[in-house]
Design a protein around this motif. Structure first.
Motif, mmCIF file in Angstrom:
data_model
loop_
_atom_site.group_PDB
_atom_site.id
_atom_site.type_symbol
_atom_site.label_atom_id
_atom_site.label_comp_id
_atom_site.label_asym_id
_atom_site.label_seq_id
_atom_site.Cartn_x
_atom_site.Cartn_y
_atom_site.Cartn_z
ATOM 1 N N ILE A 63 12.611 17.110 44.252
ATOM 2 C CA ILE A 63 12.621 16.973 45.909
ATOM 3 C C ILE A 63 11.205 17.730 46.436
ATOM 4 O O ILE A 63 11.059 19.014 45.856
ATOM 5 N N GLU A 69 4.211 24.618 40.606
ATOM 6 C CA GLU A 69 5.115 24.816 41.481
ATOM 7 C C GLU A 69 6.514 25.188 40.521
ATOM 8 O O GLU A 69 7.147 24.321 39.926
ATOM 9 N N GLU A 76 10.216 25.926 39.801
ATOM 10 C CA GLU A 76 11.501 25.366 40.270
ATOM 11 C C GLU A 76 12.752 25.350 39.461
ATOM 12 O O GLU A 76 12.513 25.542 38.206
ATOM 13 N N PHE A 122 11.217 12.214 44.838
ATOM 14 C CA PHE A 122 10.438 11.552 44.105
ATOM 15 C C PHE A 122 10.711 11.859 42.629
ATOM 16 O O PHE A 122 11.602 12.288 42.360
ATOM 17 N N THR A 169 9.973 23.709 45.441
ATOM 18 C CA THR A 169 9.245 24.885 45.135
ATOM 19 C C THR A 169 9.332 25.949 46.120
ATOM 20 O O THR A 169 8.984 25.499 47.385
ATOM 21 N N ASP A 194 6.816 22.164 38.244
ATOM 22 C CA ASP A 194 6.594 21.011 38.871
ATOM 23 C C ASP A 194 4.940 20.885 39.079
ATOM 24 O O ASP A 194 4.426 20.869 40.136
ATOM 25 N N LYS A 221 2.270 13.780 40.093
ATOM 26 C CA LYS A 221 3.179 14.719 39.430
ATOM 27 C C LYS A 221 3.299 14.241 38.049
ATOM 28 O O LYS A 221 4.243 14.895 37.486
HETATM 29 MG MG MG Z 1 7.964 20.450 43.545
#
Ligand code: MG
Length: 272
Positions: free
Chosen positions: A67, A116, A118, A89, A234, A147, A164
């Motif tokens: 997300i 990031e 998470e 994604f 994040t 992430d 990513k």
């Molecule tokens: Mg992220």
């Protein structure tokens, strides 16, 4: 239960952690099989210490959904509006990296590697069109993810799958905490440190779309299967949001800590 997947004498096993001791689970399949079959991990007589094992990612998820911009202050630092609906994604399963694994990249591919931290949700039961009120009943447990994102690629391509999804860009672990131990996933402190300096200092209560809301929303579009993982977004404090921006460098160590779960630690290496 605090579970982990690990390698010991070249065999992949599952363990239950009790303080400094790893109780080896008698089930010899992997974590995904265990979750799919709905088995409760039962321990045998074998015990190991942490210096006898190498961490594996807690499981190999069939899919990794993620997300974007699910914390208002993070959307702000990225100079964009927080989306009204969850922004979805996917990350590549081949990007998975265990606790203590090394995040790697080539300068020719990216020069802006960012963190990031998470909360990651692991689905326990097949979920299709579930209600928000029931959503947490479909959760097996929780782990930590980083992430990792190539900001230069993210800025130049409208799809984020490459930015990513590079190899090693999905560190996950070290532990999978079963959902009975975390009744409210939106009540957890989350911090990210780079070389010991706190970069992100957030709280999962500040998610725009809560964990149950995300599961309900995703399950309207995709069947969520046992072992699927959802990265929940994040908090503020990523490198791109710093003034001046700061990205991961060769030799950096990045650590994501979530209360009641643990600390995911990874070092960084630039390959060229
Ligand atoms: Mg992220």
């Amino acid at each position: 239960m605090k579970l982990l997947s690990f390698l010991h004498e070249r065999r992949r096993r599952i363990g239950v952690v009790d303080g400094d001791i790893i109780h080896v689970v008698s089930w010899t399949g992997d974590m995904l099989d265990l979750i799919r079959r709905g088995l409760t991990p039962t321990i045998g007589a074998e015990r190991l210490s942490f210096d006898e094992i190498d961490f594996e990612p807690p499981l190999r998820p069939p899919k990794i959904l993620a997300i974007g911009k699910n914390y208002a202050e993070h959307a702000q630092e990225m100079k964009s509006e927080a989306p009204e609906k969850p922004l979805i994604f996917a990350k590549m399963p081949t990007a998975l990296l265990p606790h203590n694994g090394i995040i790697t990249w080539r300068q020719s591919i990216t020069q802006q590697v960012d963190w990031e931290g998470e909360l990651a949700v692991v689905i326990g039961k097949r979920a299709r069109e579930v209600n928000e009120a029931d959503a947490l009943n479909y959760v097996y447990g929780y782990t930590i993810a980083n992430d990792i994102t190539a900001r230069d690629i993210q800025a130049s391509e409208s799809q984020w799958i490459r930015a990513k999804g590079l190899d090693t860009f999905a560190p996950m672990g070290p532990y999978l905490i079963t959902s009975d131990e975390i009744p409210n996933p939106n009540a957890l402190a989350i911090t990210t440190e780079v070389n010991g300096e706190v970069m992100q200092d957030g709280h999962t209560s500040n998610m725009i779309h809560s964990v149950p809301a995300l599961i309900a929303y995703l399950s309207q579009s995709f069947t969520l299967e046992p072992g699927d993982v959802i990265l929940t977004g994040t908090p503020a404090g990523v490198g791109k949001g710093k003034n001046p921006p700061r990205f991961l460098q060769d030799g950096d160590e990045v650590r994501v800590t979530i209360s009641q779960i643990g600390t995911l630690s990874n070092s960084c290496r630039r390959l060229d």
